[in-house]
Each structure stands twice: as structure tokens, then as C-alpha cells.
Scaffold this motif. Structure first.
Motif, PDB file in Angstrom:
ATOM      1  N   GLU A 229       2.024 -17.667   0.957  1.00 42.64           N
ATOM      2  CA  GLU A 229       1.672 -16.440   1.435  1.00 42.64           C
ATOM      3  C   GLU A 229       1.786 -15.401   0.220  1.00 42.64           C
ATOM      4  O   GLU A 229       1.235 -14.341   0.368  1.00 42.64           O
ATOM      5  CB  GLU A 229       3.105 -15.911   2.512  1.00 42.64           C
ATOM      6  CG  GLU A 229       3.045 -16.619   3.785  1.00 42.64           C
ATOM      7  CD  GLU A 229       4.237 -16.099   4.688  1.00 42.64           C
ATOM      8  OE1 GLU A 229       4.040 -16.600   5.747  1.00 42.64           O
ATOM      9  OE2 GLU A 229       4.991 -15.509   4.373  1.00 42.64           O
ATOM     10  N   ALA A 230       2.347 -15.806  -0.836  1.00 44.84           N
ATOM     11  CA  ALA A 230       2.380 -14.826  -2.119  1.00 44.84           C
ATOM     12  C   ALA A 230       0.992 -14.502  -2.448  1.00 44.84           C
ATOM     13  O   ALA A 230       0.554 -13.515  -2.774  1.00 44.84           O
ATOM     14  CB  ALA A 230       3.401 -15.349  -3.154  1.00 44.84           C
ATOM     15  N   SER A 231       0.174 -15.579  -2.678  1.00 45.44           N
ATOM     16  CA  SER A 231      -1.375 -15.388  -2.837  1.00 45.44           C
ATOM     17  C   SER A 231      -1.883 -14.788  -1.792  1.00 45.44           C
ATOM     18  O   SER A 231      -3.005 -14.063  -2.278  1.00 45.44           O
ATOM     19  CB  SER A 231      -2.029 -16.834  -3.050  1.00 45.44           C
ATOM     20  OG  SER A 231      -1.303 -17.522  -3.896  1.00 45.44           O
ATOM     21  N   ALA A 232      -1.807 -14.816  -0.570  1.00 53.34           N
ATOM     22  CA  ALA A 232      -2.342 -14.039   0.351  1.00 53.34           C
ATOM     23  C   ALA A 232      -2.031 -12.379   0.195  1.00 53.34           C
ATOM     24  O   ALA A 232      -2.926 -11.642   0.324  1.00 53.34           O
ATOM     25  CB  ALA A 232      -2.113 -14.634   1.833  1.00 53.34           C
ATOM     26  N   ILE A 233      -0.716 -12.255  -0.043  1.00 54.34           N
ATOM     27  CA  ILE A 233      -0.408 -10.841  -0.358  1.00 54.34           C
ATOM     28  C   ILE A 233      -1.124 -10.494  -1.425  1.00 54.34           C
ATOM     29  O   ILE A 233      -1.342  -9.108  -1.586  1.00 54.34           O
ATOM     30  CB  ILE A 233       1.310 -10.937  -0.402  1.00 54.34           C
ATOM     31  CG1 ILE A 233       1.730 -11.181   0.925  1.00 54.34           C
ATOM     32  CG2 ILE A 233       1.496  -9.342  -0.916  1.00 54.34           C
ATOM     33  CD1 ILE A 233       3.262 -11.249   1.062  1.00 54.34           C
ATOM     34  N   LYS A 234      -1.012 -11.215  -2.747  1.00 53.23           N
ATOM     35  CA  LYS A 234      -1.926 -10.744  -3.606  1.00 53.23           C
ATOM     36  C   LYS A 234      -3.262 -10.304  -3.386  1.00 53.23           C
ATOM     37  O   LYS A 234      -3.723  -9.374  -3.793  1.00 53.23           O
ATOM     38  CB  LYS A 234      -1.850 -11.774  -4.807  1.00 53.23           C
ATOM     39  CG  LYS A 234      -2.036 -11.669  -6.358  1.00 53.23           C
ATOM     40  CD  LYS A 234      -1.953 -12.763  -7.078  1.00 53.23           C
ATOM     41  CE  LYS A 234      -2.028 -12.493  -8.530  1.00 53.23           C
ATOM     42  NZ  LYS A 234      -1.658 -13.483  -9.478  1.00 53.23           N
ATOM     43  N   ARG A 235      -3.988 -11.031  -2.473  1.00 47.82           N
ATOM     44  CA  ARG A 235      -5.252 -10.790  -2.088  1.00 47.82           C
ATOM     45  C   ARG A 235      -5.363  -9.618  -1.485  1.00 47.82           C
ATOM     46  O   ARG A 235      -6.201  -8.875  -1.659  1.00 47.82           O
ATOM     47  CB  ARG A 235      -5.896 -12.004  -1.223  1.00 47.82           C
ATOM     48  CG  ARG A 235      -7.202 -11.789  -0.419  1.00 47.82           C
ATOM     49  CD  ARG A 235      -8.071 -12.023  -1.514  1.00 47.82           C
ATOM     50  NE  ARG A 235      -9.665 -11.937  -0.758  1.00 47.82           N
ATOM     51  CZ  ARG A 235     -10.379 -12.699  -1.037  1.00 47.82           C
ATOM     52  NH1 ARG A 235     -10.498 -13.540  -1.681  1.00 47.82           N
ATOM     53  NH2 ARG A 235     -11.620 -12.605  -0.190  1.00 47.82           N
ATOM     54  N   CYS A 236      -4.229  -9.204  -0.642  1.00 46.28           N
ATOM     55  CA  CYS A 236      -4.082  -7.874   0.081  1.00 46.28           C
ATOM     56  C   CYS A 236      -4.194  -6.972  -0.919  1.00 46.28           C
ATOM     57  O   CYS A 236      -4.703  -5.858  -0.641  1.00 46.28           O
ATOM     58  CB  CYS A 236      -2.998  -7.943   1.141  1.00 46.28           C
ATOM     59  SG  CYS A 236      -3.312  -8.977   2.301  1.00 46.28           S
TER      60      CYS A 236
END
Length: 138
Positions: A125-132
Motif C-alpha cells: 500500500e505504501a507504494s500505491a500511495i506513493k503512486r497517488c
């Protein structure tokens, strides 16, 4: 020296006579305008038949495969996505999450389906939030 001076005097006199004599008047030639002829349309002529008698050979087709020529499209069924939910009991370190984007903010921006897709594609999820965060910056 007398010879050279005699030549110069004769040449000068000849030029004087040539320049002073009246020149004949030449009328300009009349322009003849020719009408363009109508071009006859050329008809298409078929090529001549060949002089040889050519016999066609029969071709044996032994390597034809209808499966190769007309393959069926087989679509893979999508596997159900299992999203690992973050444990809320463990404290989240500031290095693991982004400083100005939360999970809820990211989901509200791109939607739950895309968030789950990014989570699965990027690993956590941390990577997905970084993508956001990157998408928001654009």
C-alpha cells in the motif's frame, strides 16, 4: 613607326565610315500563334498473349493447419485479488508512508479499484500511495 601609325589611321577611318553609314531597318518578325491540336485519347490495349503454352503445376499442401491459420483467442480468467489490509495496531513509521497523502485521500482521488490494482501491481500500500502522490503532483 610610319607603318604603325598608318594602320591606326586606316582602322580609325574604317570605324568612322561603318558607324556613320545608315543601317537597314529590319522589321520585327511577326509572331505566329499555333493552336494546340486536340490530343486523341489513347485506348488501353491488353498485353499480348505469351507465345509459350504454360501449364500450371499442382501444389500439394501438406503442412496446412487450421489451428495455426485461425487460432481461437483464449482469454485467461482474472484471478480474484486478495488485498492484504494494513494492521492498524502497529504504529506506522514516517519513512514507510508519505507525509502528505493518506490511504483514504488516495482512494478518494483514484477510486478503490485502481488503488487495489496499484497495490497488487506495486506490492504494498505504501507504494500505491506513493503512486497517488505522483499522480496528484502531475
Amino acid at each position: 613607326m610610319k607603318r604603325n601609325t598608318l594602320h591606326i589611321i586606316l582602322l580609325g577611318t574604317a570605324l568612322l565610315f561603318v558607324g556613320c553609314t545608315p543601317q537597314p531597318v529590319v522589321e520585327p518578325a511577326k509572331k505566329v500563334v499555333k493552336k494546340p491540336k486536340a490530343k486523341a485519347k489513347k485506348r488501353y490495349k491488353a498485353p499480348k498473349a505469351p507465345k509459350k503454352n504454360i501449364k500450371l503445376k499442382e501444389v500439394e499442401d501438406t503442412n496446412f493447419s487450421s489451428e495455426y491459420m485461425y487460432p481461437e483467442t483464449k482469454t485467461k480468467k482474472a484471478k480474484p485479488v486478495t488485498v492484504a489490509k494494513a494492521d492498524t495496531t502497529e504504529p506506522v513509521t514516517p519513512a514507510a508512508s508519505t507525509s502528505n497523502m493518506s490511504r483514504g485521500e488516495c482512494i478518494s482521488m483514484i477510486g478503490q479499484e485502481k488503488f487495489d490494482k496499484y497495490t497488487q501491481m506495486l506490492g504494498d500500500e505504501a507504494s500505491a500511495i506513493k503512486r497517488c502522490k505522483m499522480l496528484k503532483a502531475m
